[in-house]
Design an enzyme around this catalytic site. Structure first.
Site, PDB file in Angstrom:
ATOM      1  N   ARG A   1      -1.880  -8.358  12.947  1.00  9.59           N
ATOM      2  CA  ARG A   1      -1.060  -7.467  13.767  1.00  9.59           C
ATOM      3  C   ARG A   1      -0.221  -8.315  14.712  1.00  9.59           C
ATOM      4  O   ARG A   1      -0.668  -9.361  15.180  1.00  9.59           O
ATOM      5  CB  ARG A   1      -1.948  -6.534  14.615  1.00  9.59           C
TER       6      ARG A   1
ATOM      7  N   HIS B   1     -16.969  -4.820  -7.651  1.00  9.25           N
ATOM      8  CA  HIS B   1     -18.362  -4.958  -7.211  1.00  9.25           C
ATOM      9  C   HIS B   1     -19.197  -4.041  -8.104  1.00  9.25           C
ATOM     10  O   HIS B   1     -19.187  -2.818  -7.934  1.00  9.25           O
ATOM     11  CB  HIS B   1     -18.475  -4.539  -5.736  1.00  9.25           C
ATOM     12  N   ASP B   2     -19.902  -4.631  -9.089  1.00  5.27           N
ATOM     13  CA  ASP B   2     -20.691  -3.820 -10.024  1.00  5.27           C
ATOM     14  C   ASP B   2     -21.706  -4.756 -10.677  1.00  5.27           C
ATOM     15  O   ASP B   2     -21.845  -5.904 -10.248  1.00  5.27           O
ATOM     16  CB  ASP B   2     -19.735  -3.179 -11.065  1.00  5.27           C
TER      17      ASP B   2
ATOM     18  N   LYS C   1       0.706  -7.992  -2.599  1.00  4.21           N
ATOM     19  CA  LYS C   1      -0.673  -7.612  -2.936  1.00  4.21           C
ATOM     20  C   LYS C   1      -0.661  -6.170  -3.433  1.00  4.21           C
ATOM     21  O   LYS C   1      -0.087  -5.292  -2.783  1.00  4.21           O
ATOM     22  CB  LYS C   1      -1.571  -7.727  -1.703  1.00  4.21           C
TER      23      LYS C   1
ATOM     24  N   ASP D   1       0.841  -1.196   0.000  1.00  7.54           N
ATOM     25  CA  ASP D   1       0.000   0.000   0.000  1.00  7.54           C
ATOM     26  C   ASP D   1       0.877   1.248   0.000  1.00  7.54           C
ATOM     27  O   ASP D   1       0.944   1.990   0.977  1.00  7.54           O
ATOM     28  CB  ASP D   1      -0.969  -0.042   1.202  1.00  7.54           C
TER      29      ASP D   1
ATOM     30  N   THR E   1     -12.244  -6.593   7.153  1.00  5.26           N
ATOM     31  CA  THR E   1     -11.742  -6.693   8.530  1.00  5.26           C
ATOM     32  C   THR E   1     -11.823  -5.344   9.258  1.00  5.26           C
ATOM     33  O   THR E   1     -11.581  -5.264  10.458  1.00  5.26           O
ATOM     34  CB  THR E   1     -10.293  -7.225   8.549  1.00  5.26           C
TER      35      THR E   1
ATOM     36  N   ASP F   1      -5.721  -6.888  -5.774  1.00  4.16           N
ATOM     37  CA  ASP F   1      -6.874  -6.756  -4.870  1.00  4.16           C
ATOM     38  C   ASP F   1      -7.663  -5.489  -5.220  1.00  4.16           C
ATOM     39  O   ASP F   1      -7.477  -4.449  -4.601  1.00  4.16           O
ATOM     40  CB  ASP F   1      -6.302  -6.700  -3.445  1.00  4.16           C
ATOM     41  N   LEU F   2      -8.542  -5.608  -6.236  1.00  7.98           N
ATOM     42  CA  LEU F   2      -9.309  -4.427  -6.647  1.00  7.98           C
ATOM     43  C   LEU F   2     -10.755  -4.513  -6.165  1.00  7.98           C
ATOM     44  O   LEU F   2     -11.535  -3.591  -6.389  1.00  7.98           O
ATOM     45  CB  LEU F   2      -9.234  -4.251  -8.171  1.00  7.98           C
ATOM     46  N   LYS F   3     -11.113  -5.627  -5.533  1.00  8.10           N
ATOM     47  CA  LYS F   3     -12.423  -5.787  -4.886  1.00  8.10           C
ATOM     48  C   LYS F   3     -13.566  -5.323  -5.783  1.00  8.10           C
ATOM     49  O   LYS F   3     -14.377  -4.472  -5.394  1.00  8.10           O
ATOM     50  CB  LYS F   3     -12.475  -5.009  -3.570  1.00  8.10           C
TER      51      LYS F   3
ATOM     52  N   PRO G   1     -23.100  -7.522 -13.156  1.00  6.49           N
ATOM     53  CA  PRO G   1     -22.336  -8.683 -13.625  1.00  6.49           C
ATOM     54  C   PRO G   1     -21.549  -8.458 -14.919  1.00  6.49           C
ATOM     55  O   PRO G   1     -20.373  -8.821 -15.013  1.00  6.49           O
ATOM     56  CB  PRO G   1     -23.423  -9.754 -13.808  1.00  6.49           C
TER      57      PRO G   1
ATOM     58  N   ARG H   1       0.811  -2.615   6.929  1.00  2.00           N
ATOM     59  CA  ARG H   1       1.570  -1.687   7.752  1.00  2.00           C
ATOM     60  C   ARG H   1       2.531  -2.304   8.769  1.00  2.00           C
ATOM     61  O   ARG H   1       3.625  -1.751   8.966  1.00  2.00           O
ATOM     62  CB  ARG H   1       0.612  -0.688   8.407  1.00  2.00           C
TER      63      ARG H   1
ATOM     64  N   THR I   1     -20.330  -5.747 -16.269  1.00  2.00           N
ATOM     65  CA  THR I   1     -19.177  -4.851 -16.082  1.00  2.00           C
ATOM     66  C   THR I   1     -18.035  -5.593 -15.390  1.00  2.00           C
ATOM     67  O   THR I   1     -16.868  -5.461 -15.763  1.00  2.00           O
ATOM     68  CB  THR I   1     -19.618  -3.623 -15.246  1.00  2.00           C
TER      69      THR I   1
END
Ligand code: C5P
Length: 232
Positions: free
Chosen positions: A181, A62-63, A31, A10, A119, A58-60, A65, A211, A67
């Site tokens: 963590r 959600h749209d 990732k 990240d 999470t 990891d673009l997650k 179907p 992190r 697309t």
């Protein structure tokens, strides 16, 4: 694919990624999430492949179907190892997503995971804001079973749910768990956090760690600590 630690890259740009990876002798499994991909585009994937890294994109998605299917066919050309969609997009969306991913000799080049509950979301927020009036574990298990029936390879969940997902969906169904963590690190925006050893004991196949590694004074030492707590 065996158990492994995946580092969440990240970072804001490719230069920061290069400086980070230069510290490692062997290319880690990494990732790439929205912040890095939206900043650098497809070229970041080519760069990471040159380093020899395995990649979870990891673009997650959600749209609707159709697309998501088109987005997946573009991702398929990038030849990453894993990518993901939100299970909340429904089974129909997950089936379309799979159609967008190319198979070679009957095997999908890129494994597809479903995000269950983030999470950073806890049960109270899920009940009050998303108006899902159920225990969080029930929604994770229901999303996991939907993903399994659609033919996805696994899900993303917290280590607290991994063992139950394995029980419901079978050992071969992958559980990838962020929200990791060390005992002595801060939670930041995450809510359902656990240590690498807890994730190991609860059946995670992959832990995703951002992190606690990327912001450590010695990232390689923090990565090695994760490997030893998770794998041995
Ligand atoms: O820095 P930290 O270890 O919290 O980073 C966790 C990474 O895992 C982030 O890139 C975040 O987007 C991702 N993630 C998550 N929870 C999920 C799915 C992905 O934290 N359910």
């Amino acid at each position: 694919m065996g158990k492994d630690v995946i580092i969440a890259l990240d970072f804001d740009n490719a230069a920061e990624v290069e400086a980070f990876l230069a510290k490692f002798k062997k290319p880690p499994f990494v990732k790439v999430g929205m912040e890095l991909f939206f900043a650098e585009g497809k070229s970041i994937i080519t760069r990471l492949k040159k380093h020899g890294c395995k990649i979870f994109l990891d673009l997650k998605c959600h749209d609707i179907p159709n697309t998501v299917k088109k987005a997946m066919s573009i991702i398929s050309d990038l030849d990453v190892d894993i990518t993901d969609v939100h299970a909340a997009g429904t089974s129909n969306m997950m089936r379309f997503a799979l159609e967008g991913l190319t198979k070679v000799n009957g095997v999908r080049k890129t494994k597809l995971l479903a995000i269950t509950q983030l999470t950073s979301t806890d049960e109270e927020t899920m009940n009050k804001e998303l108006l899902i009036d159920k225990p969080l574990i029930d929604t994770v298990l229901s999303y996991a079973l939907n993903a399994k029936y659609c033919g996805l390879e696994g899900i993303v969940c917290s280590p607290f749910e991994a063992a139950k997902v394995k029980e419901a969906c079978g050992d071969g169904f992958l559980t990838v768990t962020p929200g990791i963590r060390f005992d002595d690190s801060t939670k930041a925006d995450q809510k359902r956090v656990a240590t690498p050893s807890f994730a190991k004991l609860n059946g995670s196949d992959y832990i995703v760690v951002g992190r606690p590694i990327t912001q450590a004074t010695d990232p390689v030492a923090a990565y090695n600590r994760c490997l030893s707590e998770f794998l041995t």
